[in-house]
Design an enzyme around this catalytic site. Structure first.
Site, mmCIF file in Angstrom:
data_model
loop_
_atom_site.group_PDB
_atom_site.id
_atom_site.type_symbol
_atom_site.label_atom_id
_atom_site.label_comp_id
_atom_site.label_asym_id
_atom_site.label_seq_id
_atom_site.Cartn_x
_atom_site.Cartn_y
_atom_site.Cartn_z
ATOM 1 N N TRP A 1 63.104 -43.767 115.338
ATOM 2 C CA TRP A 1 62.411 -44.771 115.633
ATOM 3 C C TRP A 1 62.169 -45.137 117.034
ATOM 4 O O TRP A 1 63.419 -44.849 117.820
ATOM 5 C CB TRP A 1 63.205 -45.890 114.766
ATOM 6 C CG TRP A 1 62.560 -47.426 114.912
ATOM 7 C CD1 TRP A 1 61.325 -47.609 114.646
ATOM 8 C CD2 TRP A 1 63.123 -48.732 115.478
ATOM 9 N NE1 TRP A 1 61.283 -48.913 114.877
ATOM 10 C CE2 TRP A 1 62.305 -49.538 115.277
ATOM 11 C CE3 TRP A 1 64.655 -48.701 115.813
ATOM 12 C CZ2 TRP A 1 62.595 -50.814 115.549
ATOM 13 C CZ3 TRP A 1 64.940 -50.074 116.037
ATOM 14 C CH2 TRP A 1 63.925 -51.219 116.125
ATOM 15 N N ASP A 19 72.491 -46.494 111.181
ATOM 16 C CA ASP A 19 71.387 -47.633 111.340
ATOM 17 C C ASP A 19 71.079 -47.778 109.785
ATOM 18 O O ASP A 19 70.154 -46.681 109.441
ATOM 19 C CB ASP A 19 70.196 -47.062 112.255
ATOM 20 C CG ASP A 19 69.291 -48.379 112.411
ATOM 21 O OD1 ASP A 19 69.508 -49.303 111.670
ATOM 22 O OD2 ASP A 19 68.111 -48.085 113.002
ATOM 23 N N LYS A 59 63.829 -55.407 105.340
ATOM 24 C CA LYS A 59 62.753 -54.551 104.452
ATOM 25 C C LYS A 59 63.180 -54.997 102.875
ATOM 26 O O LYS A 59 62.310 -55.252 102.411
ATOM 27 C CB LYS A 59 62.681 -53.166 104.518
ATOM 28 C CG LYS A 59 62.834 -52.627 106.020
ATOM 29 C CD LYS A 59 61.411 -52.445 106.979
ATOM 30 C CE LYS A 59 61.954 -51.859 108.270
ATOM 31 N NZ LYS A 59 60.795 -51.856 109.082
HETATM 32 C C1 LMR Z 1 58.510 -49.683 111.519
HETATM 33 O O1 LMR Z 1 59.347 -48.560 112.032
HETATM 34 O O2 LMR Z 1 57.365 -49.623 111.545
HETATM 35 C C2 LMR Z 1 59.385 -50.779 111.362
HETATM 36 O O3 LMR Z 1 60.817 -50.445 111.845
HETATM 37 C C3 LMR Z 1 58.944 -51.970 112.324
HETATM 38 C C4 LMR Z 1 59.209 -51.986 113.696
HETATM 39 O O4 LMR Z 1 59.749 -52.977 114.070
HETATM 40 O O5 LMR Z 1 59.058 -51.116 114.450
#
Ligand code: LMR
Length: 410
Positions: A131, A212, A251
């Site tokens: 991420w 996480d 989520k």
């Molecule tokens: C995502 O990866 O789309 C979600 O976790 C939303 C975000 O805050 O990035």
């Protein structure tokens, strides 16, 4: 003083949301941000959340007073129970410290601050890919980040060998950020056996595991299954090092904007002569200082809703059904997209779409294909090829499949 401030590009994920909302074409499809949509493409307020809100607002003691600095106790205890399980040894041994956070990101921020204050080896290993905000959170706290291989592009599998090599090569005491389940962005999780190997190697090198957990209940629809890696980590690492867990309720309760989460720290098992209570007291005081300096006191409203859901058996039951509703609709859409692509004869193998789990599919589409999907078809996904499957529905999946077919052949 202000004239030379560097202009940064828009956020990789929220930039997509912005472009999508400014796009006037029809049809258009948003597969960018990971947020659940129902089969009509609308955000879904979970029935369990509606019921909890009603109970809260009907309560004669209803108010908007401050929470304590460590948060709402009914939230942190309930959150700890679903993360570590009813029979958790760490809980029985009173080695878990939990404080409320501003969703998962806030918990990561508390972890980052804690590492920057107290850890010698300030090196955080992140999966490639991960991420994008992980890097931001740690680097803004002055921590260095490094990468461990995760995704094997050639066969869309886990690069376990590369992952283990990184664990072995990292300086002892490094922090390894692990996605507890439904890896973002790949949707590919280690098997139970692979988790065993990963966590054994982390233990052997005396590293720190930072989990996480943003998608508990989304990978399999079952909270216990989706906490497997965390619980195994607690079992394997408790003799070795503290364990950190960042838990998001964005989520799995569908309350993205309310920012409900928890930060948990498991104190390692100590010699009988060591006073664990005084260690915990000191840690709690430091966490309180971090929380107080960052948010003063945690956000109350969403926390009350989640606490109700976690503590009121009929609501808990409804919530479990809600998670199955969401995760099974996503699974259905995975199959539908794959089947449409197969029916169209789209070049390539698309089985990974159904084999991956959670909200995302790492489709394998290139950045050029993604750009063409957006410019020619108004289908939005992340340039890495990550698609939020939750944005698909019976009304748009065929359109998306045809658009993918066109860009793949182009
Ligand atoms: C995502 O990866 O789309 C979600 O976790 C939303 C975000 O805050 O990035």
């Amino acid at each position: 003083i202000l004239n030379n401030i560097e202009l940064l590009p828009a956020d990789a994920l929220f930039g997509i949301k912005q472009r999508f909302s400014q796009d006037n074409r029809e049809p258009k499809v948003d597969l960018g941000i990971g947020a659940y949509r129902d089969n009509t493409g609308k955000p879904w307020v979970l029935p369990s959340v509606k019921a909890a809100e009603k109970l809260i607002q009907e309560d004669p003691t209803y108010n908007h007073e401050y929470l304590s600095i460590s948060g709402l106790p009914q939230l942190t205890s309930g959150a700890s129970k679903i993360m570590f399980g009813e029979d958790s040894t760490a809980a029985k041994e009173k080695r878990i410290i939990s404080v409320q956070s501003l969703s998962g990101t806030g918990a990561l921020h508390i972890a980052a601050k804690f590492f920057s204050l107290f850890f010698k080896e300030k090196l955080v290993y992140l999966s490639t890919p991960t991420w994008p905000n992980h890097k931001n959170v740690f680097e803004t706290q002055g921590l260095k980040t490094s990468a461990y291989p995760y995704w094997n592009d050639a066969d869309k599998s886990l690069d376990l060998e590369g992952f283990v090599r990184s664990i072995k090569d990292a300086p002892s005491g490094s922090i390894f950020l692990l996605h507890a389940c439904a890896h973002n962005p790949t949707g590919l999780d280690p098997t139970k056996e692979q988790w065993g190997t990963i966590l054994d190697e982390i233990a052997k090198k005396g590293h720190i595991a930072l989990f996480d957990s943003a998608y508990q209940g989304f990978a399999s629809g079952d909270l216990d299954n989706d906490a497997f890696a965390v619980r195994l980590g607690v079992e394997k690492l408790s003799e070795v090092s503290p364990i950190f867990i960042c838990q998001s309720f964005a989520k799995n309760v569908g309350m993205y904007g309310e920012r409900v989460g928890c930060f948990h720290l498991i104190v390692p098992r100590q010699e009988p002569s060591v006073d664990v209570d005084s260690i915990k007291k000191a840690i709690n005081s430091q966490l309180a200082k971090i929380v107080r300096s960052e948010v003063s006191t945690p956000a109350a409203y969403g926390a009350k809703i989640v606490a109700k859901i976690l503590n009121e058996p009929s609501l808990t039951q409804q919530w479990h059904k809600d998670m199955v509703t969401m995760s099974s609709r996503i699974t259905k859409m995975r199959h539908s997209l794959r089947d449409h692509l197969v029916a169209l004869g789209t070049p390539g193998n698309w089985d990974h779409i159904v084999n991956q789990c959670g909200m995302f599919s790492y489709t394998g589409l290139t950045a050029e294909m993604v750009a063409r999907l957006e410019s020619n078809h108004a289908v939005y996904l992340v340039s890495s090829g990550r698609a939020s499957i939750a944005g698909l529905n019976d009304g748009n999946v065929e359109y998306v499949a045809k658009a993918i077919d066109e860009v793949v052949r182009y």
